[in-house]
Motif scaffolding. Structure first.
Motif, PDB file in Angstrom:
ATOM      1  N   PRO A  80      77.269  81.251 -24.378  1.00 60.50           N
ATOM      2  CA  PRO A  80      78.503  80.746 -23.785  1.00 60.50           C
ATOM      3  C   PRO A  80      78.518  80.869 -22.276  1.00 60.50           C
ATOM      4  O   PRO A  80      79.327  80.249 -21.608  1.00 60.50           O
ATOM      5  N   ASP A  81      77.643  81.677 -21.722  1.00 62.65           N
ATOM      6  CA  ASP A  81      77.587  81.849 -20.277  1.00 62.65           C
ATOM      7  C   ASP A  81      76.465  81.039 -19.650  1.00 62.65           C
ATOM      8  O   ASP A  81      76.007  81.336 -18.554  1.00 62.65           O
ATOM      9  N   SER A  82      76.017  79.976 -20.345  1.00 69.56           N
ATOM     10  CA  SER A  82      74.856  79.222 -19.879  1.00 69.56           C
ATOM     11  C   SER A  82      75.090  78.554 -18.539  1.00 69.56           C
ATOM     12  O   SER A  82      74.154  78.272 -17.809  1.00 69.56           O
ATOM     13  N   LYS A  83      76.355  78.282 -18.165  1.00 69.98           N
ATOM     14  CA  LYS A  83      76.619  77.635 -16.895  1.00 69.98           C
ATOM     15  C   LYS A  83      76.469  78.601 -15.720  1.00 69.98           C
ATOM     16  O   LYS A  83      76.446  78.188 -14.573  1.00 69.98           O
ATOM     17  N   ASP A  84      76.384  79.861 -16.001  1.00 64.66           N
ATOM     18  CA  ASP A  84      76.283  80.851 -14.930  1.00 64.66           C
ATOM     19  C   ASP A  84      75.235  81.892 -15.299  1.00 64.66           C
ATOM     20  O   ASP A  84      75.515  83.079 -15.362  1.00 64.66           O
ATOM     21  N   MET A  85      74.024  81.424 -15.604  1.00 60.17           N
ATOM     22  CA  MET A  85      72.968  82.329 -16.028  1.00 60.17           C
ATOM     23  C   MET A  85      72.571  83.260 -14.883  1.00 60.17           C
ATOM     24  O   MET A  85      72.318  82.822 -13.761  1.00 60.17           O
ATOM     25  N   ALA A  86      72.531  84.515 -15.149  1.00 61.02           N
ATOM     26  CA  ALA A  86      72.252  85.500 -14.109  1.00 61.02           C
ATOM     27  C   ALA A  86      70.752  85.672 -13.918  1.00 61.02           C
ATOM     28  O   ALA A  86      69.956  85.418 -14.809  1.00 61.02           O
ATOM     29  N   GLN A  87      70.403  86.116 -12.722  1.00 62.97           N
ATOM     30  CA  GLN A  87      69.026  86.476 -12.446  1.00 62.97           C
ATOM     31  C   GLN A  87      68.642  87.654 -13.340  1.00 62.97           C
ATOM     32  O   GLN A  87      69.380  88.620 -13.465  1.00 62.97           O
ATOM     33  N   LEU A  88      67.486  87.572 -13.980  1.00 63.05           N
ATOM     34  CA  LEU A  88      67.082  88.593 -14.936  1.00 63.05           C
ATOM     35  C   LEU A  88      66.263  89.714 -14.307  1.00 63.05           C
ATOM     36  O   LEU A  88      66.270  90.830 -14.795  1.00 63.05           O
ATOM     37  N   GLY A  89      65.547  89.386 -13.246  1.00 61.15           N
ATOM     38  CA  GLY A  89      64.686  90.417 -12.680  1.00 61.15           C
ATOM     39  C   GLY A  89      64.317  90.143 -11.237  1.00 61.15           C
ATOM     40  O   GLY A  89      64.252  89.002 -10.793  1.00 61.15           O
ATOM     41  N   GLU A  90      64.094  91.237 -10.501  1.00 61.95           N
ATOM     42  CA  GLU A  90      63.660  91.156  -9.108  1.00 61.95           C
ATOM     43  C   GLU A  90      62.556  92.181  -8.923  1.00 61.95           C
ATOM     44  O   GLU A  90      62.795  93.383  -9.046  1.00 61.95           O
ATOM     45  N   LEU A  91      61.352  91.711  -8.680  1.00 67.08           N
ATOM     46  CA  LEU A  91      60.202  92.601  -8.579  1.00 67.08           C
ATOM     47  C   LEU A  91      59.609  92.530  -7.176  1.00 67.08           C
ATOM     48  O   LEU A  91      59.110  91.491  -6.745  1.00 67.08           O
ATOM     49  N   TRP A  92      59.677  93.656  -6.459  1.00 63.78           N
ATOM     50  CA  TRP A  92      59.041  93.766  -5.156  1.00 63.78           C
ATOM     51  C   TRP A  92      57.673  94.429  -5.341  1.00 63.78           C
ATOM     52  O   TRP A  92      57.528  95.376  -6.103  1.00 63.78           O
ATOM     53  N   TYR A  93      56.674  93.927  -4.640  1.00 61.62           N
ATOM     54  CA  TYR A  93      55.365  94.567  -4.664  1.00 61.62           C
ATOM     55  C   TYR A  93      54.669  94.269  -3.343  1.00 61.62           C
ATOM     56  O   TYR A  93      55.210  93.577  -2.469  1.00 61.62           O
ATOM     57  N   GLU A  94      53.477  94.811  -3.171  1.00 55.98           N
ATOM     58  CA  GLU A  94      52.764  94.641  -1.912  1.00 55.98           C
ATOM     59  C   GLU A  94      51.361  94.117  -2.157  1.00 55.98           C
ATOM     60  O   GLU A  94      50.745  94.396  -3.192  1.00 55.98           O
ATOM     61  N   ILE A  95      50.868  93.340  -1.201  1.00 58.78           N
ATOM     62  CA  ILE A  95      49.483  92.866  -1.200  1.00 58.78           C
ATOM     63  C   ILE A  95      48.891  93.266   0.150  1.00 58.78           C
ATOM     64  O   ILE A  95      49.227  92.673   1.173  1.00 58.78           O
ATOM     65  N   GLY A  96      48.055  94.280   0.127  1.00 61.57           N
ATOM     66  CA  GLY A  96      47.499  94.769   1.390  1.00 61.57           C
ATOM     67  C   GLY A  96      48.571  95.210   2.356  1.00 61.57           C
ATOM     68  O   GLY A  96      48.502  94.904   3.547  1.00 61.57           O
ATOM     69  N   GLU A  97      49.577  95.915   1.860  1.00 63.11           N
ATOM     70  CA  GLU A  97      50.694  96.432   2.644  1.00 63.11           C
ATOM     71  C   GLU A  97      51.612  95.333   3.173  1.00 63.11           C
ATOM     72  O   GLU A  97      52.447  95.581   4.044  1.00 63.11           O
ATOM     73  N   ARG A  98      51.482  94.140   2.663  1.00 62.04           N
ATOM     74  CA  ARG A  98      52.367  93.044   3.039  1.00 62.04           C
ATOM     75  C   ARG A  98      53.296  92.734   1.871  1.00 62.04           C
ATOM     76  O   ARG A  98      52.918  92.861   0.702  1.00 62.04           O
ATOM     77  N   PRO A  99      54.540  92.306   2.164  1.00 56.63           N
ATOM     78  CA  PRO A  99      55.550  92.167   1.107  1.00 56.63           C
ATOM     79  C   PRO A  99      55.332  90.980   0.190  1.00 56.63           C
ATOM     80  O   PRO A  99      54.789  89.945   0.581  1.00 56.63           O
TER      81      PRO A  99
END
Length: 252
Positions: A80-99
């Motif tokens: 029922p909330d399909s019109k306002d689907m929330a973000q499920l995940g936020e993953l921060w990581y690094e590649i050679g100390e870069r974001p």
């Protein structure tokens, strides 16, 4: 290479598959009115237009039509909330100390950015078949076609493996047999673009494809247009905001 109409709107991809030479003048006029003047030419239309439906019925033996409508599993939701689907995940990581950052949404949709020393990479979920991707992005690609010096990587049904060839050769072959393309990467000067086909997983679950780019310069409006035209709904609707946020990460 086949001639492509660059257009971002519409949900019906039409490709001319046969020449009308030797057939009636009326039939040739209908093809011309659709903007189809030679075999292999592609146009995108709104399939809800009655006039277009009638014209396509008259020339159905000379064209192939493909729906660009999204799979029902992502176009709609039982929630029922399909019109306002929330973000499920936020993953921060690094590649050679870069974001790097990956955002996940419903229906396996995602968008991510990775920052390297001299360039950055964007990737996002797509539901488009390759022919639609090509038609919707050609005006956002470099005006000059890739040369034989640039690299292309292509995988197609029946190949058995990825083939490394020239950018011009990979793009030309992919344009001739778009329905058989599984993966394509084209390297232009200072820009690389990739596309991987959506698929059905075991049990019928839908697996989004992946579109992406690797570039040296950050052109926010250009990349936002590219994502809006090719991404799955949750990503496309957030294209400008996502690109603006990623721009801040890239400039850190």
């Amino acid at each position: 290479m086949r001639s492509l109409q660059c257009k971002g709107d519409g949900d019906l991809l039409v490709t001319q598959t046969r020449s009308p030479i030797g057939h009636s003048r009326e039939l040739r006029k209908v093809l011309k009115s659709l903007g189809l003047r030679k075999t292999g030419q592609v146009r995108i239309f709104d399939q809800e237009q009655p006039a277009i439906k009638g014209q396509l019925r008259l020339v159905d033996r000379f064209v192939r039509t493909e729906s660009l409508a999204l799979p029902m599993s992502i176009a709609t939701s039982d929630s029922p909330d399909s019109k306002d689907m929330a973000q499920l995940g936020e993953l921060w990581y690094e590649i050679g100390e870069r974001p790097a950052l990956r955002l996940s949404f419903s229906h396996r949709e995602f968008v991510q950015v990775e920052v390297y020393e001299d360039f950055f990479a964007l990737a996002w979920a797509t539901a488009l078949p390759f022919s639609a991707y090509l038609a919707r992005t050609c005006d956002l690609m470099p005006k000059q076609a890739p040369s034989d010096e640039e690299t292309g990587v292509l995988a197609m049904r029946g190949m058995g493996k990825h083939v490394v060839t020239s950018g011009r050769g990979a793009l030309s072959r992919a344009a001739i047999e778009p329905s058989n393309v599984l993966f394509l990467r084209i390297d232009y000067p200072q820009l690389s673009v990739t596309w991987r086909t959506p698929s059905q997983r075991r049990g019928g679950a839908w697996e989004p494809g992946e579109s992406g780019l690797i570039a040296e310069s950050f052109e926010s409006l250009r990349w936002a247009r590219l994502i809006r035209r090719t991404a799955t709904p949750e990503i496309a609707s957030r294209a400008l905001g996502v690109v603006d946020a990623f721009g801040l990460i890239i400039k850190v």
